[in-house]
Design an enzyme around this catalytic site. Structure first.
Site, PDB file in Angstrom:
ATOM      1  N   SER A  30      94.435  -7.406  10.967  1.00 21.00           N
ATOM      2  CA  SER A  30      93.021  -7.595  11.290  1.00 21.00           C
ATOM      3  C   SER A  30      92.512  -8.954  10.835  1.00 21.00           C
ATOM      4  O   SER A  30      92.867  -9.444   9.760  1.00 21.00           O
ATOM      5  CB  SER A  30      92.177  -6.511  10.616  1.00 21.00           C
ATOM      6  OG  SER A  30      90.789  -6.761  10.779  1.00 21.00           O
TER       7      SER A  30
ATOM      8  N   GLN B  55      92.422   4.474   9.336  1.00 20.43           N
ATOM      9  CA  GLN B  55      90.975   4.376   9.472  1.00 20.43           C
ATOM     10  C   GLN B  55      90.629   2.989  10.019  1.00 20.43           C
ATOM     11  O   GLN B  55      91.067   1.980   9.482  1.00 20.43           O
ATOM     12  CB  GLN B  55      90.345   4.609   8.097  1.00 20.43           C
ATOM     13  CG  GLN B  55      88.878   4.989   8.101  1.00 20.43           C
ATOM     14  CD  GLN B  55      87.949   3.849   8.436  1.00 20.43           C
ATOM     15  OE1 GLN B  55      87.539   3.714   9.587  1.00 20.43           O
ATOM     16  NE2 GLN B  55      87.628   3.016   7.458  1.00 20.43           N
TER      17      GLN B  55
ATOM     18  N   GLY C  61      93.918   6.397  19.853  1.00 20.11           N
ATOM     19  CA  GLY C  61      92.846   5.412  19.764  1.00 20.11           C
ATOM     20  C   GLY C  61      92.800   4.483  20.968  1.00 20.11           C
ATOM     21  O   GLY C  61      93.613   4.586  21.896  1.00 20.11           O
ATOM     22  N   GLN C  62      91.851   3.565  20.938  1.00 21.40           N
ATOM     23  CA  GLN C  62      91.691   2.606  22.035  1.00 21.40           C
ATOM     24  C   GLN C  62      92.980   1.841  22.313  1.00 21.40           C
ATOM     25  O   GLN C  62      93.516   1.854  23.430  1.00 21.40           O
ATOM     26  CB  GLN C  62      90.573   1.614  21.691  1.00 21.40           C
ATOM     27  CG  GLN C  62      90.529   0.400  22.618  1.00 21.40           C
ATOM     28  CD  GLN C  62      89.583  -0.683  22.159  1.00 21.40           C
ATOM     29  OE1 GLN C  62      88.454  -0.740  22.601  1.00 21.40           O
ATOM     30  NE2 GLN C  62      90.034  -1.564  21.267  1.00 21.40           N
ATOM     31  N   ASP C  63      93.509   1.165  21.301  1.00 19.28           N
ATOM     32  CA  ASP C  63      94.697   0.329  21.496  1.00 19.28           C
ATOM     33  C   ASP C  63      95.921   1.169  21.825  1.00 19.28           C
ATOM     34  O   ASP C  63      96.749   0.785  22.659  1.00 19.28           O
ATOM     35  CB  ASP C  63      94.964  -0.514  20.245  1.00 19.28           C
ATOM     36  CG  ASP C  63      93.915  -1.585  20.032  1.00 19.28           C
ATOM     37  OD1 ASP C  63      92.937  -1.625  20.797  1.00 19.28           O
ATOM     38  OD2 ASP C  63      94.068  -2.381  19.086  1.00 19.28           O
TER      39      ASP C  63
ATOM     40  N   TYR D 259      88.278  -2.017   3.926  1.00 21.91           N
ATOM     41  CA  TYR D 259      89.134  -2.070   5.111  1.00 21.91           C
ATOM     42  C   TYR D 259      89.986  -3.337   5.095  1.00 21.91           C
ATOM     43  O   TYR D 259      91.197  -3.298   5.326  1.00 21.91           O
ATOM     44  CB  TYR D 259      88.267  -2.032   6.366  1.00 21.91           C
ATOM     45  CG  TYR D 259      89.021  -2.256   7.657  1.00 21.91           C
ATOM     46  CD1 TYR D 259      89.681  -1.206   8.291  1.00 21.91           C
ATOM     47  CD2 TYR D 259      89.063  -3.519   8.248  1.00 21.91           C
ATOM     48  CE1 TYR D 259      90.375  -1.416   9.479  1.00 21.91           C
ATOM     49  CE2 TYR D 259      89.747  -3.732   9.431  1.00 21.91           C
ATOM     50  CZ  TYR D 259      90.402  -2.678  10.043  1.00 21.91           C
ATOM     51  OH  TYR D 259      91.090  -2.891  11.220  1.00 21.91           O
TER      52      TYR D 259
ATOM     53  N   GLU E 104      89.688  -9.363   9.755  1.00 23.12           N
ATOM     54  CA  GLU E 104      88.832  -9.122   8.588  1.00 23.12           C
ATOM     55  C   GLU E 104      89.511  -9.601   7.306  1.00 23.12           C
ATOM     56  O   GLU E 104      88.826  -9.882   6.314  1.00 23.12           O
ATOM     57  CB  GLU E 104      88.504  -7.631   8.482  1.00 23.12           C
ATOM     58  CG  GLU E 104      87.578  -7.108   9.564  1.00 23.12           C
ATOM     59  CD  GLU E 104      86.139  -7.567   9.385  1.00 23.12           C
ATOM     60  OE1 GLU E 104      85.707  -7.740   8.229  1.00 23.12           O
ATOM     61  OE2 GLU E 104      85.454  -7.759  10.404  1.00 23.12           O
TER      62      GLU E 104
ATOM     63  N   LEU F 224      99.660   1.586  14.706  1.00 20.55           N
ATOM     64  CA  LEU F 224      98.241   1.341  14.959  1.00 20.55           C
ATOM     65  C   LEU F 224      97.369   2.355  14.237  1.00 20.55           C
ATOM     66  O   LEU F 224      96.150   2.365  14.421  1.00 20.55           O
ATOM     67  CB  LEU F 224      97.946   1.424  16.469  1.00 20.55           C
ATOM     68  CG  LEU F 224      98.917   0.722  17.417  1.00 20.55           C
ATOM     69  CD1 LEU F 224      98.473   0.942  18.862  1.00 20.55           C
ATOM     70  CD2 LEU F 224      99.007  -0.769  17.110  1.00 20.55           C
ATOM     71  N   ALA F 225      97.978   3.227  13.436  1.00 24.36           N
ATOM     72  CA  ALA F 225      97.250   4.328  12.808  1.00 24.36           C
ATOM     73  C   ALA F 225      96.408   3.833  11.633  1.00 24.36           C
ATOM     74  O   ALA F 225      96.571   2.713  11.154  1.00 24.36           O
ATOM     75  CB  ALA F 225      98.236   5.403  12.352  1.00 24.36           C
TER      76      ALA F 225
ATOM     77  N   GLY G 257      99.341   6.486  16.180  1.00 28.77           N
ATOM     78  CA  GLY G 257      97.922   6.335  16.456  1.00 28.77           C
ATOM     79  C   GLY G 257      97.671   6.151  17.940  1.00 28.77           C
ATOM     80  O   GLY G 257      96.874   5.309  18.344  1.00 28.77           O
TER      81      GLY G 257
END
Length: 320
Positions: free
Chosen positions: A129, A87, A15-17, A153, A131, A84-85, A12
């Site tokens: 996460s 959704q 992406g940002q990270d 998620y 979350e 880090l991959a 991944g």
């Protein structure tokens, strides 16, 4: 680790990270491989923005396809893997729950299984996460706070977290999860509310008559600065033993304060420009996200340098 050049595989990397982590590892002298689902079709805009696209060796990898994962590991033969991959949007997970669960949970399982089958020991970092904690009702969450996921998620990330723990205990692998709270940067896409806010304010400051439509403004989050968080990821894989860590600032602000700070960068009052749209409310949403990152300071020596309104200001005034 020996004196030979260390090799890292970032799953991944677009992406940002992934982009910030690639930059950090290159600066540390690593040989860096990065995966994306379709290397030929991807733009790798973030890597180009950071000026490192030509320094990363790119591989196609579909996390849900075990053979694809195994081939990527065999081609790169890494010392360290950063998974880090998957959704990455909580909101989108309500619209695409099956894709979210597959890309996050099955992807993590495939990487773990591939690590178990490789001929040499590898260290794996898994992006968890905050979350997963759900709503802790204002209590700061740490590494022993129970999970109570409230979105597809979060359910997927919780499942992947427990898979990592299981493989660590069952097979003695050096695998760990960074339980990251929200972290932002100019590389965030506009589907994330933070970047949506920043871009709307910039447009309005240039004369646009648009309105900024948002969901709940009373939610509060621990927002950090993404380039600092990738340092914590790396530090976790340099320890003597694998452990999970909460990575956060310890400072929580409301979305309303985030919005007000963004508009204040142009000396504007936010209220005439913002519409609270019930259509943007999520089926479930966490009211307060609060963190206790003392474990990462104690063991990793890592502490966030940017938090709260300073994150908003850095996003707004970034040169890219």
């Amino acid at each position: 680790m020996s004196t030979k050049q260390a090799t890292a595989l970032i799953c991944g990397v677009s992406g940002q990270d992934g982009a910030y982590l690639a930059k950090l590892l290159l600066e540390k002298g690593y040989e860096v491989f990065g995966t994306s689902r379709d290397v030929q079709g991807a733009s790798f805009k973030n890597l180009a923005t950071l000026g490192i696209k030509d320094q990363v060796q790119l591989l196609s990898m579909v996390p849900e396809d075990f053979r694809s994962v195994l081939v990527a590991l065999r081609k790169s033969n890494p010392d360290e893997i950063y998974y880090l991959a998957g959704q990455s949007s909580v909101g989108l997970s309500f619209d695409q729950p099956a894709e979210t669960l597959q890309s996050i949970t099955l992807g993590a399982l495939n990487v773990l299984e591939a690590c178990r089958m490789m001929d040499k020991p590898m260290r794996l970092y898994h992006a968890g996460s905050s979350e997963c904690f759900g709503d802790t009702y204002g209590e700061p969450a740490n590494e022993i706070t129970p999970f109570s996921p409230q979105s597809p998620y979060a359910v997927a990330k919780s499942s992947a977290h427990w898979l990592v723990n299981n493989y660590r205990q069952a097979y003695g692998l050096f695998v760990c999860t960074g339980i990251l709270f929200n972290h932002e940067s100019p590389l965030r896409p506009e589907r994330f509310v933070t970047q949506k806010i920043i871009q709307a304010v910039k447009n309005i400051a240039k004369g646009s008559t648009e309105k900024l439509r948002l969901g709940r403004l009373d939610i509060s989050r621990d927002w950090g600065w993404a380039p600092e968080y990738v340092e914590a990821m790396w530090l976790m894989l340099q320890q003597d033993a694998p452990r999970d860590y909460v990575i956060a600032t310890g400072n929580t602000i409301s979305l309303e304060e985030f919005v007000a700070t963004a508009f204040a960068q142009e000396n504007l009052d936010w209220k005439p420009y913002v519409i609270q749209d019930p259509a943007l409310f999520r089926p479930t949403d966490l009211l307060v996200g609060r963190a206790d990152p003392s474990g990462s300071l104690r063991d990793l020596g890592w502490k966030a340098q940017t938090s709260g309104v300073d994150v908003v200001k850095k996003m707004y005034h970034s040169i890219y």
